[in-house]
Write a protein that holds these residues in place. Structure first.
Motif, short mmCIF file in Angstrom:
data_model
loop_
_atom_site.label_atom_id
_atom_site.label_comp_id
_atom_site.label_asym_id
_atom_site.label_seq_id
_atom_site.Cartn_x
_atom_site.Cartn_y
_atom_site.Cartn_z
N GLN A 169 5.69 29.83 -11.87
CA GLN A 169 6.95 30.48 -11.51
C GLN A 169 7.02 30.74 -10.01
O GLN A 169 8.06 30.55 -9.37
N SER A 170 5.89 31.15 -9.43
CA SER A 170 5.86 31.43 -8.00
C SER A 170 6.14 30.18 -7.17
O SER A 170 6.69 30.27 -6.06
N ALA A 171 5.80 29.02 -7.72
CA ALA A 171 5.98 27.76 -6.99
C ALA A 171 7.40 27.21 -7.06
O ALA A 171 7.71 26.19 -6.44
N GLN A 172 8.27 27.90 -7.80
CA GLN A 172 9.65 27.43 -7.91
C GLN A 172 10.41 27.68 -6.61
O GLN A 172 10.19 28.69 -5.93
N PRO A 173 11.33 26.80 -6.23
CA PRO A 173 12.07 26.99 -4.98
C PRO A 173 13.04 28.16 -5.02
O PRO A 173 13.34 28.76 -3.98
N GLU A 174 13.52 28.53 -6.21
CA GLU A 174 14.44 29.66 -6.31
C GLU A 174 13.65 30.97 -6.40
O GLU A 174 12.68 31.07 -7.15
N PRO A 175 14.06 32.00 -5.66
CA PRO A 175 13.36 33.29 -5.73
C PRO A 175 13.36 33.85 -7.15
O PRO A 175 14.35 33.74 -7.88
N ASN A 176 12.23 34.45 -7.54
CA ASN A 176 12.13 35.07 -8.86
C ASN A 176 11.09 36.18 -8.78
O ASN A 176 10.51 36.43 -7.72
N GLU A 177 10.83 36.85 -9.89
CA GLU A 177 9.94 38.02 -9.86
C GLU A 177 8.50 37.67 -9.51
O GLU A 177 7.71 38.55 -9.16
N PHE A 178 8.14 36.38 -9.57
CA PHE A 178 6.77 35.97 -9.25
C PHE A 178 6.65 35.29 -7.88
O PHE A 178 5.57 34.83 -7.51
N SER A 179 7.74 35.24 -7.14
CA SER A 179 7.72 34.54 -5.85
C SER A 179 6.64 35.10 -4.92
O SER A 179 6.00 34.35 -4.17
N GLY A 212 -0.55 22.31 0.76
CA GLY A 212 0.87 22.04 0.92
C GLY A 212 1.25 20.74 0.25
O GLY A 212 0.40 19.90 -0.05
N GLY A 213 2.54 20.58 -0.01
CA GLY A 213 3.06 19.34 -0.54
C GLY A 213 2.88 19.14 -2.03
O GLY A 213 3.14 18.06 -2.55
N GLU A 214 2.47 20.17 -2.75
CA GLU A 214 2.21 20.05 -4.18
C GLU A 214 3.42 20.46 -5.03
O GLU A 214 3.55 20.02 -6.16
N TYR A 215 4.26 21.33 -4.48
CA TYR A 215 5.36 21.89 -5.27
C TYR A 215 6.66 21.84 -4.47
O TYR A 215 6.66 21.61 -3.26
N ASP A 216 7.77 22.07 -5.16
CA ASP A 216 9.08 22.00 -4.51
C ASP A 216 9.34 23.20 -3.61
O ASP A 216 10.22 23.13 -2.74
N ARG A 217 8.61 24.28 -3.80
CA ARG A 217 8.84 25.44 -2.93
C ARG A 217 8.52 25.08 -1.49
O ARG A 217 7.51 24.43 -1.19
N ASN A 218 9.36 25.52 -0.59
CA ASN A 218 9.22 25.20 0.83
C ASN A 218 8.19 26.13 1.47
O ASN A 218 8.52 27.12 2.11
#
Length: 514
Positions: free
Chosen positions: A121-131, A151-157
Motif C-alpha cells: 500500500q505504501s508503494a502506491q502512487p496515490e496517498p493513503n494511510e500507509f504512505s 529505486g525503480g521498483e514501484y510506481d510511487r515517485n
C-alpha cells in the motif's frame, strides 16, 4: 571490582531464569515434511524442562517469504504455515507453562518484507494511510542521504530506505537529525502510526498467552539518531510503556549489545553480542575462521595466551547497567564446536552458568553440535552452518529430527553429538542449571567481584559466598585463596591444603562459608 546491577523491572523476577533459543525450522519436525514446527517444539518440552530451562525464545514464526529466514515478516498476525497455526502456538504456550517454561516470540520492529500488505500500500502512487509507514524519498531519482535505498521498483515517485537486505524496507520511526524534506520527525503522524501498529502487534500475541519478546535490531528504529540513541530510546519508552500498562509482566530482551541504552529504553535484558574484538568475542571466537583452531586466540582455547583481564576490562563496565545476558551462541554466530574441544566448551559453560544475567543457550550447544560450512539457505550465508537440525537420537533417521527423506530436510544434519549419547557437556549443563536455580548467589543480579589471580590465564570471581575459578590453559595452575567446600568442579579440580588445584581446562565453585 564489584557491583550489583539494578533490577530492570521491579515487578519482574528474572533471577533464576535460564533462556533457551530455538530455531524453529531446525528443532523438531512433527509432520515429516523436513521442516521443524511448533508441534515439534511442544513434543520436546519434557527435554527442556528436564534440562532446567525456564524460558524459550523462538526465532521468527510469522508469515514470510523467507528471504531472511523469517526476519522479513509478511504478516505479523499470521503464523507461517510451515510452522503450523495460531492454535498450535497457543497449545505450545499452554503446555510450556505447564512445564514451568515461558515463551518469547521474536519481534522484528524495524522492517518488514517487501511483500507485506503495509508496504504494498505504501508503494502506491496515490496517498493513503500507509504512505508514511515506510521511509520514501521525494522522487525516483533521489538517493538515501547515506542510507541504503532501492529505486525503480514501484510506481510511487520515490526511492525507499532499507534496514538490512534488499527485501527488507525500513519502517518509518522518523529521523532525529533531519536535512531532507522527506525525513520526518519521530513524532510526525507517520512515525506515530508505526509505533501504534507495533504496539498492537505485541498486544495481540500477549493476549494469546505469550510471555514477551526478543526484539530484533532494537537500536535501529530512529534514523540519524545520536550515538547515545536518545530518540530511539524515547520511542521504545513510549511503546513499552503502552504495552506494560496492559501487560505489566511482559518480558522484553533486546538485540542491542549496549545494556546502558537498552535498559534506559525499558528492556529487561540485553544480549552480549559477538562484535569483532569485544569481550564476548575474546572469550570463544577470537579466530580468523570458525573452523581454524591453529590460529584461535580465544580465552577458552587451551593453547591461547589471552589473559582473563582482556575480557574483564570490557565486560565489567557493561555489567553495571542491568541484566546483560551471555550467550552460548546464536543463529548469527558460528558454533563453538568443533573448533573448541569438549573440555574447552565445558569450561565455557561453567563460566556461562555461573555469571550474572540470564544465561542463554542456543539449541544444540548443550550437546556440542558442530558448525559446518554448507551452502546458504534463506539468506543465511555463512550463518547457515549454525542452523542445522537438532540431533536427538543417533539411532534414528536424520538423528530423530524428522522422518522425511534426507534430501527433503530444511538443512542437512551435521552429524556428531546427539542427545541420546548423553555427552558430558549435557550432563554438566543440567547439573549447573540445577545448582544455579537453587542458589541465589549464582543468579541473575547477585553481586559479582572479579578477583586477582597468580596467573594471567586464571579467571576468578566471587558471587556472594561462592568463589568460581576457571583454568582454561594447558598447564596446571593453583589458586591459593579458595578455602571451603567444593560445590561443583570439572577437569579434576580439587581443594588441597594450599588452596585450589586446577589441572588443564578445569574449573570449580567453592563455597567459602563452609
Amino acid at each position: 571490582m564489584s557491583n550489583t546491577p539494578p533490577p530492570s523491572n521491579p515487578g519482574l523476577d528474572l533471577e533464576s531464569e535460564v533462556l533457551y533459543q530455538i530455531y524453529p525450522q531446525s528443532f523438531a519436525d512433527s509432520n515429516g515434511d523436513g521442516i521443524g514446527d511448533l508441534a515439534g517444539i511442544t513434543s520436546k518440552l519434557d527435554y527442556l524442562a528436564d534440562l532446567g530451562i525456564t524460558m524459550i525464545w523462538l526465532n521468527p514464526i510469522f508469515d514470510s517469504p523467507f528471504k531472511d529466514a523469517g526476519y522479513d515478516v509478511r504478516d505479523y498476525y499470521q503464523i507461517a504455515p510451515r510452522y503450523g497455526t495460531t492454535e498450535d502456538l497457543v497449545t505450545l504456550v499452554e503446555q510450556a507453562h505447564r512445564h514451568g517454561i515461558k515463551v518469547l516470540l521474536d519481534l522484528v520492529p524495524g522492517h518488514t518484507s517487501e511483500e507485506h500488505a503495509w508496504f504494498q500500500q505504501s508503494a502506491q502512487p496515490e496517498p493513503n494511510e500507509f504512505s508514511d509507514r515506510y521511509i520514501w524519498t521525494e522522487h525516483a531519482f533521489d538517493n538515501g542521504a547515506g542510507l541504503p535505498f532501492i529505486g525503480g521498483e514501484y510506481d510511487r515517485n520515490g526511492t525507499y530506505i532499507l534496514n538490512f537486505f534488499k527485501s527488507q524496507p525500513a519502517l518509518n520511526y522518523g529521523f532525529h537529525q533531519r536535512n531532507r524534506p522527506w525525513q520526518q520527525s519521530p513524532d510526525a503522524p507517520g512515525p506515530m502510526a508505526t509505533r501504534q501498529a507495533m504496539v498492537e502487534v505485541m498486544k495481540h500475541w500477549l493476549e494469546l498467552g505469550c510471555d514477551g519478546f526478543r526484539v530484533d535490531m532494537a537500536d535501529s528504529l530512529v534514523k540519524f539518531d545520536t550515538e547515545d540513541k536518545q530518540a530511539t530510546i524515547a520511542v521504545w519508552q513510549d511503546m513499552i510503556g503502552r504495552v506494560r500498562a496492559m501487560y505489566p509482566n511482559v518480558i522484553l530482551v533486546s538485540e542491542w549489545g549496549k545494556p546502558e541504552l537498552a535498559h534506559e529504553a525499558g528492556f529487561d535484558m540485553d544480549f552480549y553480542l559477538d562484535w569483532g574484538d569485544n569481550g564476548y568475542h575474546l572469550l570463544t571466537r577470537e579466530s580468523p575462521d570458525p573452523l581454524d583452531r591453529t590460529h584461535d586466540r580465544s580465552f577458552f582455547a587451551q593453547h591461547s595466551d589471552t589473559p582473563a583481564t582482556d575480557f574483564i576490562v570490557q565486560y565489567e563496565p557493561l555489567y553495571r547497567h542491568g541484566l546483560f545476558n551471555i550467550i552460548s551462541g546464536n543463529h548469527d554466530t558460528p558454533r563453538l564446536a568443533p573448533r573448541l574441544t569438549e573440555a574447552e566448551r565445558m569450561a565455557f559453560f561453567f563460566f556461562l552458568l555461573t555469571m550474572p544475567g540470564v544465561p542463554t543457550i542456543y539449541y544444540g550447544d548443550e550437546i556440542g553440535m558442530e558448525y559446518v560450512k554448507i551452502p546458504t539457505k534463506e539468506g543465511g550465508y555463512a550463518r547457515t552452518g549454525s542452523r542445522t537440525p537438532m540431533q536427538w537420537d543417533s539411532t534414528q533417521p536424520n538423528y530423530g529430527f524428522s522422518t522425511a527423506a534426507p534430501e527433503s530436510l530444511y538443512l542437512p544434519v551435521s552429524g556428531g553429538p546427539s542427545v541420546d549419547k548423553q555427552p558430558q557437556l549435557l550432563a554438566l549443563t543440567r547439573q549447573l542449571i540445577a545448582i544455579r536455580r537453587t542458589t541465589p548467589a549464582l543468579q541473575a543480579s547477585a553481586p559479582l567481584e572479579f578477583l586477582p589471580t597468580p596467573h594471567p590465564r586464571l579467571l576468578a570471581y566471587r558471587r556472594s559466598h561462592l568463589t568460581i575459578v576457571i583454568n582454561p590453559s594447558a598447564q596446571p595452575l593453583d589458586y591459593p585463596d579458595a578455602n571451603g567446600t567444593m560445590v561443583a568442579g570439572i577437569g579434576g579440580a580439587e581443594l588441597t591444603g594450599a588452596g585450589l588445584h586446577l589441572p588443564p581446562t578445569a574449573a570449580a565453585i567453592v563455597d567459602t562459608d563452609k
